[in-house]
Design an enzyme around this catalytic site. Structure first.
Site, short mmCIF file in Angstrom:
data_model
loop_
_atom_site.label_atom_id
_atom_site.label_comp_id
_atom_site.label_asym_id
_atom_site.label_seq_id
_atom_site.Cartn_x
_atom_site.Cartn_y
_atom_site.Cartn_z
CB THR A 88 -1.07 -45.93 33.15
OG1 THR A 88 -0.02 -45.96 34.10
CG2 THR A 88 -1.57 -47.33 32.89
CB THR A 110 2.23 -48.13 33.15
OG1 THR A 110 2.67 -46.85 33.58
CG2 THR A 110 2.53 -49.13 34.25
NE ARG A 161 5.05 -47.82 42.22
CZ ARG A 161 4.17 -47.49 41.28
NH1 ARG A 161 4.41 -47.75 40.02
NH2 ARG A 161 3.03 -46.91 41.62
CB VAL A 162 5.43 -53.91 40.80
CG1 VAL A 162 4.21 -54.28 39.97
CG2 VAL A 162 6.67 -54.56 40.21
N GLY A 163 3.58 -51.12 40.33
CA GLY A 163 2.33 -50.42 40.65
C GLY A 163 1.10 -51.28 40.42
CG ASP A 164 -2.40 -49.16 39.28
OD1 ASP A 164 -1.30 -48.60 39.08
OD2 ASP A 164 -3.44 -48.80 38.72
CB THR A 180 -4.50 -43.75 34.89
OG1 THR A 180 -3.23 -43.13 34.70
CG2 THR A 180 -5.58 -42.69 34.95
N GLY A 181 -2.99 -43.35 37.61
CA GLY A 181 -2.69 -42.55 38.79
C GLY A 181 -1.79 -43.30 39.74
CB SER A 225 3.72 -42.46 30.97
OG SER A 225 2.87 -42.38 29.85
N GLY A 240 -0.47 -45.84 41.77
CA GLY A 240 -0.83 -47.25 41.82
C GLY A 240 -1.03 -47.78 43.23
#
Ligand code: ASP
Length: 324
Positions: free
Chosen positions: A182, A200, A210-213, A233-234, A77, A236
């Site tokens: 993450t 991550t 796509r970009v997360g948090d 984590t989780g 991950s 985003g």
């Protein structure tokens, strides 16, 4: 109406309370301390501890710590071996923040094993905070980072299996409770300075682009040297909407313990997302006193805590949905 006697009694009680409060010894801060998300946090904490235990800076510790997970091909991950997006490409997100409030971040970075070190370089060697995509990659290569294939035989196998099982998967969000790994790491050094890092490969099978948090300062990570530090984590998207890590730090600023701050921030995520039972979000936090805490929606989130008194150990985060 309150009598003079009652008033004097009350005043005396307040005064006595003040004396008791003043007489209480100040808690000794736990330093150094490092806390990181998930089980691979144990190995990451070991790497961070090598620096912290010699009196090193928390910033150096968190960078060295999360590099450990980035370079471990078995951690699916993050970094090398990170699971790809729906099109089979590994794209990495990372950020870092120090005791001065300086921060650096990279997103949608391809072909670089240790994005956290690129994020640190953005922080220290450019006037910017965030670099993405091809520009971030060229910046890394120009500064001595080597290009590397990040897919492993195992991650290719998993992607191919997923493609067969989910031919239409790009049409909906993949809800995945177990597979959020993450690494977020927060630390306080012997001088009492705080830093954090978060890195991550993002949600497995995400839509390309796509970009997360995790690379977003305030969402995946936040550090305020006066107060504390937090990481998430989780899923985003839910963390970004709540500006999750910033929220945890602000809740600590208001007087909440790291544990309560993580719980209250998770409650905020829950309140804003009617489908909260279907996804995972978890937070970790430390404060200036070296207290730590964590909380999550779904059972199953654990985090690694390392201090001198108790060594390096896993702690199971309490969850809003109770464990069966
Ligand atoms: N928070 C990460 C993201 O949304 C995923 C994770 O924690 O595994 O990209």
């Amino acid at each position: 109406m309150i009598s003079r006697r009652q008033l004097m009694g009350a005043t005396a009680m307040v005064a006595a309370g003040q004396i008791t409060a003043r007489a209480q010894p100040k808690p000794t801060p736990v330093r150094p301390l490092v806390v990181s998300t998930w089980r691979h946090g144990l190995a990451a904490n070991e790497a961070a501890w090598k620096i912290l235990s010699k009196g090193g800076r928390a910033l150096d510790a968190v960078e060295a710590g999360v590099r450990e997970s980035e370079s471990d091909p078995k951690v699916g991950s993050v970094g090398l071996g990170g699971l790809p997006d729906a099109s089979g490409q590994v794209t990495l997100d990372a950020c870092i923040m120090d005791e001065n409030g300086d921060c650096g971040s990279v997103a949608y970075l391809k072909g670089i094993e240790n994005p956290i070190s690129v994020a640190r370089l953005v922080m220290e060697n450019t006037p910017h905070v965030m670099m993405v995509g091809e520009g971030a990659k060229q910046f890394a290569l120009a500064n001595g980072f080597k290009e590397k294939a990040l897919l492993t035989p195992e991650s290719i196998k998993q992607w191919e299996k997923w493609k067969v099982e989910h031919p239409d998967a790009v049409k909906h969000r993949e809800v995945n409770i177990e597979n959020h790994d993450t690494i977020g790491m927060v630390s306080i050094d012997t001088k009492g300075n705080l830093s954090g890092a978060c890195t991550t490969s993002g949600l497995a099978w995400k839509l390309p682009g796509r970009v997360g948090d995790s690379p977003i300062i305030g969402a995946g990570l936040y550090v305020d040297n006066e107060v504390g530090a937090a990481s998430a984590t989780g899923v985003g998207e839910a963390v970004i909407r709540a500006v999750g890590s910033f929220l945890v730090v602000e809740l600590m600023r208001q007087g909440n313990s790291p544990q309560d701050a993580c719980r209250l921030a998770t409650e905020r995520v829950i309140a804003k997302n009617p489908d909260w039972k279907e996804f995972q979000v978890g937070f970790i936090a430390i404060d200036k006193l070296g207290r730590s805490g964590g909380y999550c929606i779904q059972p199953g989130f654990d985090y690694a805590v390392y201090d001198k008194q108790m060594g390096n150990r896993m702690v199971t985060a309490p969850s809003r949905i109770p464990a069966k």
